[in-house]
Design a protein around this motif. Sequence first.
Motif, PDB file in Angstrom:
ATOM      1  N   ARG A 360      15.073  50.049  48.321  1.00 59.17           N
ATOM      2  CA  ARG A 360      14.007  49.618  47.411  1.00 59.17           C
ATOM      3  C   ARG A 360      14.038  48.107  47.206  1.00 59.17           C
ATOM      4  NH1 ARG A 360       9.854  52.728  47.690  1.00 59.17           N
ATOM      5  NH2 ARG A 360      10.707  52.474  49.769  1.00 59.17           N
ATOM      6  N   GLY A 361      15.238  47.536  47.250  1.00 61.21           N
ATOM      7  CA  GLY A 361      15.320  46.081  47.238  1.00 61.21           C
ATOM      8  C   GLY A 361      14.680  45.483  48.478  1.00 61.21           C
ATOM      9  N   TYR A 362      14.910  46.111  49.614  1.00 56.90           N
ATOM     10  CA  TYR A 362      14.326  45.669  50.891  1.00 56.90           C
ATOM     11  C   TYR A 362      12.796  45.736  50.812  1.00 56.90           C
ATOM     12  CZ  TYR A 362      13.692  45.510  56.010  1.00 56.90           C
ATOM     13  OH  TYR A 362      13.332  45.171  57.294  1.00 56.90           O
ATOM     14  N   THR A 363      12.269  46.806  50.267  1.00 56.94           N
ATOM     15  CA  THR A 363      10.821  46.964  50.155  1.00 56.94           C
ATOM     16  C   THR A 363      10.215  45.894  49.259  1.00 56.94           C
ATOM     17  OG1 THR A 363      10.963  49.345  50.531  1.00 56.94           O
ATOM     18  CG2 THR A 363       8.980  48.537  49.436  1.00 56.94           C
ATOM     19  N   ALA A 364      10.862  45.620  48.126  1.00 59.92           N
ATOM     20  CA  ALA A 364      10.372  44.574  47.227  1.00 59.92           C
ATOM     21  C   ALA A 364      10.358  43.211  47.925  1.00 59.92           C
ATOM     22  CB  ALA A 364      11.236  44.517  45.967  1.00 59.92           C
ATOM     23  N   LEU A 365      11.405  42.924  48.665  1.00 57.83           N
ATOM     24  CA  LEU A 365      11.457  41.679  49.425  1.00 57.83           C
ATOM     25  C   LEU A 365      10.359  41.636  50.478  1.00 57.83           C
ATOM     26  CD1 LEU A 365      15.323  41.561  49.877  1.00 57.83           C
ATOM     27  CD2 LEU A 365      13.980  39.818  48.661  1.00 57.83           C
TER      28      LEU A 365
END
Length: 449
Positions: A360-365
């Motif tokens: 989810r951090g990857y998606t936000a980035l």
Amino acid sequence: MQRCNASNRLDRLPISRFHKVILAAVAIAYFFEFADINSFSITAPRLLEVWKVSVDEIAWVTSLSFIGMFIGALLAGWLADRFGRKRALIWTTLEFSIFSLAAVFSWDIGSLAAFRILTSAGLSAMTVVAVIYVNELFPSAVRGKYQAYAIVIGICGTPATNFIASGVVSISPWSWRLVYLWGALGLVVLVFARWMTESPVWHENRGDYAAAETVLRDIEARVSAEHGPLPEPAPEVVADRPGKAPWTLLLRRRYLLPTLLLTVMWVTQSIGFFGYSTWAPSLLAKQGFSVQSSTLYVALATVGAPLGAGLSALVTDRFERKWCLVAFGSVIAACGLLYGLTFTPVMIVAFGFLVNLFERGYTALGYAYSPELFDTRTRSLGTGVSYGLGRLSNAAGPLIIAHLYTWSGYRSVFYFIAAVWLAGAVVLALFGPRTRDRRRAAAPEPAAA
């Protein structure tokens, strides 16, 4: 000649109630997107029992849903450019909510598949529009952080849905339908419609300078009433009016390279994440865990999702987004592999937690990084095409996973998923452009106030 100053005027604004209302609307849209996007995967184990569907049928429904996502992403770019960011966001949220409600009344796997395809088109379209909307209305120096904040709130829809599902899917033969009713509550976004504003950057790009000026003055008046006099914006830039962006524009070298790069990024993210999240409940059930246990383990693991979006908010505007994406993708590959190598409930939850956290951090980035690689003229088109191709690629992902599981077993699925994540990280490391210097150049220091 075109006077391009909307971005400069928005960049020097401090964060205010105006921005927070936009953030709330987008966050709620994200919440029900994330609540709805895995509805089929978490009800699939129950459908294996109630409707006697097969793993191959689940694979086909999942694949067709991603075709719906591809179509939705392409339509999103056209809708956002033709009718505006605000209207497109509202319309696409309505679309996925209405068809999620329709899924409550599905009578067989075919009807459910049809409703899921239409729901998925709306989910994907809404995401593309929301990414562009935040990109154009928030100051460039902090837009990554606030994009992540929206996802921190939005991603809570995933564990909320999983916990609801773990409690209701086994109550009766029909109670799984309540999961789709929950996803239909995205209609709540309509409450914010009256306070949302159209992107002045969109008006300006269409050559409607009077409308852009009206919106900008309204925004500036609201912000200055809260924070006092505003700093002067950077001088306007004079350029030729860009006009409409035809599809063929993306074939030019200037746009082709970022489109290809982002396509790889979204392809590996789609196959890697949805390969994990879509199949984890069903594969655990096939390995002997009860439907209730497998759903509960996945629900506990998804608690990491909002924390991952929060982590991205801490790093996205402090470090180069490209290298954050590479680091997060590599960690997901390792944790996803370890998830598939253990059958201990504690370890399943622990590694699943880490996969959800970093993904989810990857998606936000990725949501912050994608529109930065395009100019205003091609932002909707490039973002929509690359995101859509990423979702389309996963039409094959479930079929590959079903084949791997049938012929090679449970663990081969997670070897495949880890390899996909690692491939994406390597491509970004080698070819991903840096955007941090662009943001610094575009955004004066007062914008971070």
